[in-house]
Structure formats: C-alpha cells, structure tokens
Write an enzyme that holds these catalytic residues in place. Structure first.
Site, PDB file in Angstrom:
ATOM      1  CE  LYS A  79      10.847  36.611 -13.421  1.00 20.79           C
ATOM      2  NZ  LYS A  79      10.974  37.904 -12.672  1.00 20.79           N
ATOM      3  CG  ASP A 117      12.897  21.836  -7.259  1.00 19.12           C
ATOM      4  OD1 ASP A 117      12.590  20.953  -6.428  1.00 19.12           O
ATOM      5  OD2 ASP A 117      14.069  22.183  -7.487  1.00 19.12           O
ATOM      6  CG  ASP A 152      12.885  22.737  -1.270  1.00 16.68           C
ATOM      7  OD1 ASP A 152      12.127  21.751  -1.412  1.00 16.68           O
ATOM      8  OD2 ASP A 152      14.119  22.645  -1.184  1.00 16.68           O
ATOM      9  CE1 TYR A 210      13.315  21.069 -12.265  1.00 22.30           C
ATOM     10  CE2 TYR A 210      13.765  18.784 -11.727  1.00 22.30           C
ATOM     11  CZ  TYR A 210      13.662  20.099 -11.347  1.00 22.30           C
ATOM     12  OH  TYR A 210      13.905  20.444 -10.048  1.00 22.30           O
ATOM     13  CG  ASP A 212      10.049  38.095  -9.135  1.00 22.81           C
ATOM     14  OD1 ASP A 212       8.872  37.890  -9.530  1.00 22.81           O
ATOM     15  OD2 ASP A 212      10.683  39.115  -9.458  1.00 22.81           O
TER      16      ASP A 212
HETATM   17  C1  IPM Z   1      12.196  17.380  -5.614  1.00 23.92           C
HETATM   18  C2  IPM Z   1      13.681  17.185  -5.714  1.00 23.92           C
HETATM   19  C3  IPM Z   1      14.005  16.649  -7.108  1.00 23.92           C
HETATM   20  C4  IPM Z   1      13.636  17.720  -8.117  1.00 23.92           C
HETATM   21  C5  IPM Z   1      15.446  16.175  -7.314  1.00 23.92           C
HETATM   22  C6  IPM Z   1      15.868  15.139  -6.272  1.00 23.92           C
HETATM   23  C7  IPM Z   1      15.666  15.651  -8.705  1.00 23.92           C
HETATM   24  O1  IPM Z   1      14.343  18.366  -5.426  1.00 23.92           O
HETATM   25  O2  IPM Z   1      11.449  16.410  -5.821  1.00 23.92           O
HETATM   26  O3  IPM Z   1      11.778  18.496  -5.305  1.00 23.92           O
HETATM   27  O4  IPM Z   1      14.427  18.639  -8.379  1.00 23.92           O
HETATM   28  O5  IPM Z   1      12.532  17.642  -8.657  1.00 23.92           O
HETATM   29 MG    MG Z   2      13.089  19.942  -4.730  1.00 28.22          MG
END
Ligand code: IPM
Ligand code: MG
Length: 370
Positions: free
Chosen positions: A194, A251, A255, A143, A227
């Site tokens: 990884k 990230d 999710d 990032y 993975d």
């Molecule tokens: C998160 C989001 C952010 C990230 C975006 C909005 C920049 O997806 O906080 O998970 O990628 O970190």
């Molecule tokens: Mg995210």
C-alpha cells in the site's frame, strides 16, 4: 554413503495427527520403493505441547528444529486453548518456529486441479488451469514489529498498538526469492503493498524496483496496491504468476487465493530461510488449512494438502523434482478417479475417509512407479 537427511515431524493439534499419519505412509512408501530415507523425529507443537509442557513449543524441540534439514508441520490451535495468554497460545509456537528458523519466504501455491475446477466459488472458466504462487514475507512486518501491546491511557481508555516495519534487506531478500521463482515459472512478478498510504509500502516498492533494474530486468515486474490485488484475485486470477507481498497482506491474499481453488484442504506451503554457504536453507512445510476441530478425530480430514507439502519438501529442500512430480501426479490421479473427502465432495463422486484417501495415493504411486 551420505548420511540420511533429518526430518522433524510436528503433527500438532486437531486433524494434524490424522493427516500427518497419511504422510508417514507416503514416506514409508518412498523409503521402500524409491530408497528415499530420512532420519525422522516426532515431537509436540501447539496446544498439545501446552497441555504436556505448559508452552506451545519447548526449547528442546526448537533445538531439534534448528538442527534438521526440514520440518513438517500439521496444524496448531483450537478452541480448547482460546482463552490463554497471547504469548503462550498455540499460534505462538508456530510464530517462534518461523522467527527462530528465520523462515522469511513463505511459498503458497494456489493451483486448481482440473477435477476440482467446478468446486471453486468462482465460475469454472475463471479458475480452470489456475496456477499462481503467493510469496508471503513471513518474519517481519506487523506480526513482529515493535512497539506492540495494549496499554491503559491516563484517561482510562485502552490503546492497542502494532507496528508495520520493514528494512531494505528484509524486502530485498524476499523480492529476490520472488524474482527467482518467476524465472522458473511464467517470468512475471507482481509486487503488492500500500505505497499510497504506508511509508513501509513506499520503501517496499522502491527496493523491489531497484533490485529489478539491477539484477532481474529480464523478469516482467508490476506493482499493485493490496486492496486492488484482493479484488483482481476474485475478478481475474489468471492474470497473476508470482505475487510477492508482506506478512499481513500475504496472510489475507493467500486465504483469498486458496478459496479460488475450491478447497483449503488441498493447499500446501513451504517456508524457507536464508541459504547458508553450502546453499542449504532451513525449511518448514505445512498445509495451509488449520486444525479443523469440528472434524478432528473422525477420519474425515483431507490429507492431500499435507501430502503435497511433503512433495514441496522434496522439491525445495532436497532437489528431488522427479519424486515430487510423482507425488503430485498421484494426487491428481486420485482426484481424477472421483475420490473425495468431505471438504471437496461433489455430486456423483465417492466419499472417502482420510485413510482411504491415503490408500488411494499409495495405490497410484505403486502404479506410477511400476
Ligand atoms: C497462516 C495462519 C497464521 C498466520 C496464524 C495461525 C498465526 O493464519 O499461516 O496463514 O496468521 O500467519
Ligand atoms: Mg492465515
């Protein structure tokens, strides 16, 4: 009497202001009923700041963010700002907050409320009672790594570059938070990278292993390739207690983990900086869901993730576990009562607006505190 703790509230864009409105009501309740008082300032961040100031967060807002005890953020971004330059997009405001406040440790719990176990896309028995913590490194890796950019090559092609980079101290400090969290939970830490293809992953594994041997041999440590971790999260998520991983894998895996719980609209998060001499850490709390532009302004948003983020703030910034438990319990009772916003609606349950959900949380808090 000690001075009030200082809070900066950044509602942001989309449904951010609506869900934050309900948190303000919970804060007012705690002020009246539990004598938890904050000095609160509110400001713009994200697209709304671009519209007003031309930047996703101003230097003045950053100054306030640096000086307060905790920041509460709604969500930033939306299609309206899609076309604009990368480094002044709404997301850039969020990344600046993370970077300048040095919020390297991002705690993303994935917790399944009993009332919602059936809302998961996985079989109920795989997720019922699930309680895992994903700890994502938040200020390093791909990032922020340099070099980065898009360049044009002599032959006219273009080339996009990002750099995955971690130093020993960056790995060590986040691993330390991971081991400490594990000790307060089920005492198991799974470190994810990884190491089979990336040098930064190999270093990650070595540093975590050394720290484990030196200071945390009482914690059960395992290593997993990223993975495989994605696969294991949907195969048998309950095998995990705490997962520590880098910025990009964190990230994605958070999710995945969030979907196990049935709704992104339920998940809070905490981002913590290094402790200063007095043990105080800079901190920001935000729901994991985004701005949900499709339902913004319609009183349909689920305020529970933001209310749970406020509870995390009580727990991690102010050591108020008892009050945090109270808020968590109120949320659980509201779900048990059958009230649902659209994102977690199930057959036979009662559909509630954002405000009605807030009303119900306050009513439960009244009962619990009686
Ligand atoms: C998160 C989001 C952010 C990230 C975006 C909005 C920049 O997806 O906080 O998970 O990628 O970190
Ligand atoms: Mg995210």
């Amino acid at each position: 009497m000690a001075a009030n703790k200082k809070l900066l509230i950044l509602p942001g864009d989309g449904i951010g202001p609506e869900v934050m409105g309900e948190v303000r009501r919970v804060i007012d309740w705690a002020d009246k009923r539990r004598h938890i008082s904050f000095d609160i300032s509110e400001d713009l961040a994200g697209g709304c700041a671009i519209d007003t100031h031309g930047v996703p967060i101003t230097d003045k807002t950053m100054e306030t963010a640096m000086s307060v005890d905790a920041v509460l953020l709604g969500a930033v971004g939306g299609p309206k700002w899609d076309g604009i330059d990368f480094n002044i997009r709404p997301e850039a405001g969020l990344l600046r907050l993370r970077k300048d406040l040095e919020l390297f440790a991002n705690l993303r719990p994935a917790l399944v409320f009993n009332a919602l176990a059936e809302a998961s896309s996985l079989k109920t028995e795989l997720v019922a009672g699930l309680d895992i913590m994903i700890l994502r490194e938040l200020t390093g890796g791909v990032y922020f790594g340099e070099p980065r950019g898009i360049e044009t090559l002599p032959d006219g092609q273009r080339r996009g570059v990002n750099t995955q980079v971690y130093t020993t101290s960056e790995i060590e400090r986040v691993a330390r938070v991971g081991f400490d969290l594990a000790r307060k939970r089920d005492n198991r830490l799974c470190s994810v990278e990884k190491a089979n293809v990336m040098e930064s992953g190999l270093l990650w594994r070595e540093v975590v292993t050394e720290l484990h041997q030196a200071e945390y041999s009482d914690v059960e440590l395992s290593h997993m390739l990223a993975d495989n971790c994605g696969m294991q999260l949907v195969r048998n998520p309950k095998q995990f207690d705490v997962i520590v991983t880098d910025n990009l894998f964190g990230d994605m895996l958070s999710d995945v983990a969030s979907m196990l719980t049935g709704s992104l609209g339920m998940l809070p998060s905490a981002s913590l900086g290094p402790a200063d001499e007095s043990g105080r850490r800079r901190a920001m709390y935000e729901p994991v869901h985004g701005t949900a532009p499709d339902i913004a302004g319609q009183s349909k948003a689920n305020p529970l993730a933001t209310i749970l983020s406020y509870s995390m703030m009580l727990r991690y910034s102010f050591d108020m576990a008892e009050d945090a438990d109270l808020v968590d319990k109120a949320v659980e009772n509201v779900l048990d009562s059958g009230l649902r916003t659209g994102d977690i609606m199930q057959p036979g349950k009662t559909l509630a607006s954002t405000g009605q959900m807030g009303d119900a949380v306050l009513a439960e808090l009244d009962k619990l505190a009686a």
